[in-house]
Write a protein that holds these residues in place. Structure first.
Motif, mmCIF file in Angstrom:
data_model
loop_
_atom_site.group_PDB
_atom_site.id
_atom_site.type_symbol
_atom_site.label_atom_id
_atom_site.label_comp_id
_atom_site.label_asym_id
_atom_site.label_seq_id
_atom_site.Cartn_x
_atom_site.Cartn_y
_atom_site.Cartn_z
ATOM 1 N N UNK A 113 0.811 -1.280 0.109
ATOM 2 C CA UNK A 113 -0.028 0.102 -0.054
ATOM 3 C C UNK A 113 0.915 1.213 0.050
ATOM 4 N N UNK A 114 2.225 1.195 -0.178
ATOM 5 C CA UNK A 114 3.005 2.444 0.012
ATOM 6 C C UNK A 114 3.262 3.073 -1.533
ATOM 7 N N UNK A 115 3.273 4.167 -1.708
ATOM 8 C CA UNK A 115 3.505 4.844 -2.784
ATOM 9 C C UNK A 115 4.938 5.141 -2.878
ATOM 10 N N UNK A 116 5.342 5.653 -4.517
ATOM 11 C CA UNK A 116 6.926 5.940 -4.604
ATOM 12 C C UNK A 116 7.373 6.991 -3.624
ATOM 13 N N UNK A 117 6.729 7.896 -3.077
ATOM 14 C CA UNK A 117 7.152 8.638 -1.911
ATOM 15 C C UNK A 117 7.239 8.370 -0.533
ATOM 16 N N UNK A 118 7.167 7.148 -0.283
ATOM 17 C CA UNK A 118 7.421 6.330 0.799
ATOM 18 C C UNK A 118 6.328 6.665 1.808
ATOM 19 N N UNK A 126 3.969 0.473 6.160
ATOM 20 C CA UNK A 126 5.000 1.426 6.131
ATOM 21 C C UNK A 126 6.155 0.937 6.868
ATOM 22 N N UNK A 127 5.844 0.356 8.314
ATOM 23 C CA UNK A 127 6.747 -0.073 9.023
ATOM 24 C C UNK A 127 7.760 -1.397 8.200
ATOM 25 N N UNK A 128 6.844 -2.226 7.533
ATOM 26 C CA UNK A 128 7.489 -3.379 7.029
ATOM 27 C C UNK A 128 8.319 -2.979 5.779
ATOM 28 N N UNK A 190 7.566 6.972 6.003
ATOM 29 C CA UNK A 190 8.953 6.849 6.327
ATOM 30 C C UNK A 190 10.034 7.644 5.587
ATOM 31 N N UNK A 191 9.585 8.230 4.730
ATOM 32 C CA UNK A 191 10.609 8.913 4.063
ATOM 33 C C UNK A 191 10.913 10.487 4.594
ATOM 34 N N UNK A 192 11.666 11.036 3.820
ATOM 35 C CA UNK A 192 11.954 12.580 4.332
ATOM 36 C C UNK A 192 11.054 13.611 3.715
ATOM 37 N N UNK A 193 10.152 13.246 2.814
ATOM 38 C CA UNK A 193 9.180 14.244 2.316
ATOM 39 C C UNK A 193 8.045 14.078 3.080
ATOM 40 N N UNK A 194 6.971 15.070 3.277
ATOM 41 C CA UNK A 194 5.673 14.873 3.849
ATOM 42 C C UNK A 194 4.781 14.289 2.655
ATOM 43 N N UNK A 195 3.618 13.809 3.026
ATOM 44 C CA UNK A 195 2.585 13.268 2.092
ATOM 45 C C UNK A 195 2.284 14.341 0.932
ATOM 46 N N UNK A 196 2.233 13.810 -0.196
ATOM 47 C CA UNK A 196 1.721 14.804 -1.410
ATOM 48 C C UNK A 196 0.277 15.275 -0.938
ATOM 49 N N UNK A 197 0.198 16.533 -1.149
ATOM 50 C CA UNK A 197 -1.119 17.227 -1.030
ATOM 51 C C UNK A 197 -1.951 16.956 -1.973
ATOM 52 N N UNK A 198 -3.371 16.421 -1.465
ATOM 53 C CA UNK A 198 -4.364 16.022 -2.208
ATOM 54 C C UNK A 198 -5.278 17.042 -2.077
ATOM 55 N N UNK A 199 -6.038 17.462 -3.402
ATOM 56 C CA UNK A 199 -7.010 18.221 -3.428
ATOM 57 C C UNK A 199 -8.228 17.472 -3.190
#
Length: 202
Positions: A113-118, A126-128, A190-199
């Motif tokens: 269920x993870x996206x390319x942005x982690x 996410x943890x796995x 778990x990445x460096x960037x926040x989640x993508x902002x969704x409209x």
């Protein structure tokens, strides 16, 4: 006589004002010193903290005895993830706290269920996914940023499992305007960037 009293009063007020200013200045310097000492201690705690990365050999636990015990994510109602990176349904958790990897439902380093942005839809994914040994360079950068910014959240983590548990929890980076998620679905990152902002669709 009145002049003497007025003079004494002024003298007393002047002495009081000087003493008060000295007191305020001393307190501000002491507070600044305490804060600096606190920051120094946090930085050096982070630097001294021994850290254990996931072993690159995915079958390293094959050589362990059956008495192996695992920490796991505990709170999931349906899924749990153990410190080896296995995710399983709660009913497939052994008494030792490990996911039973002999069942077909248990998978390791699951990023389904993870996206390319982690960022992931499911916390346990996410943890796995974060526990994969190849995520080490990314997590090393995150740890370094934590040291540089003196982020107390990461002072106590001692291994990759604890780091991933902490990193995947939703935080202030996951929300906007303090009351709504940037991405209501994939909010565990778990990445460096926040989640993508969704409209928002109205």
């Amino acid at each position: 006589m009145l002049r003497v009293r007025a003079f004494r009063r002024r003298w007393f007020l002047a002495v009081f004002a000087v003493c008060f200013m000295i007191y305020v200045l001393y307190n501000s310097l002491d507070k600044s010193h305490t804060e600096s000492a606190g920051i120094y201690e946090v930085q050096h705690t982070l630097l001294r903290q021994p850290f254990q990365w996931q072993p690159s050999n995915q079958d390293v636990d094959n050589n362990r005895t059956h008495s192996l015990r695992c920490r796991n994510s505990v709170q999931g109602r349906q899924y749990l993830v153990d410190e080896r990176g296995y995710i399983c349904e709660r009913e497939d958790l052994t008494t030792s706290g490990c996911c039973d990897r002999s069942t077909s439902r248990s998978t390791r380093y699951n990023c389904t269920s993870c996206k390319p942005n982690s960022c992931c839809i499911i916390y346990e994914h996410c943890v796995s996914c974060c526990l994969q040994p190849d995520k080490q360079p990314l997590l090393q950068r995150i740890l370094q940023q934590a040291r540089d910014s003196v982020d107390k959240l990461f002072v106590a983590v001692s291994d990759q499992f604890e780091l991933c548990l902490a990193k995947c929890r939703t935080s202030s980076k996951s929300v906007q305007h303090e009351n709504s998620y940037r991405d209501p679905r994939a909010k565990f990152c778990f990445g460096e960037d926040p989640p993508d902002l969704q409209m928002l669709v109205t």
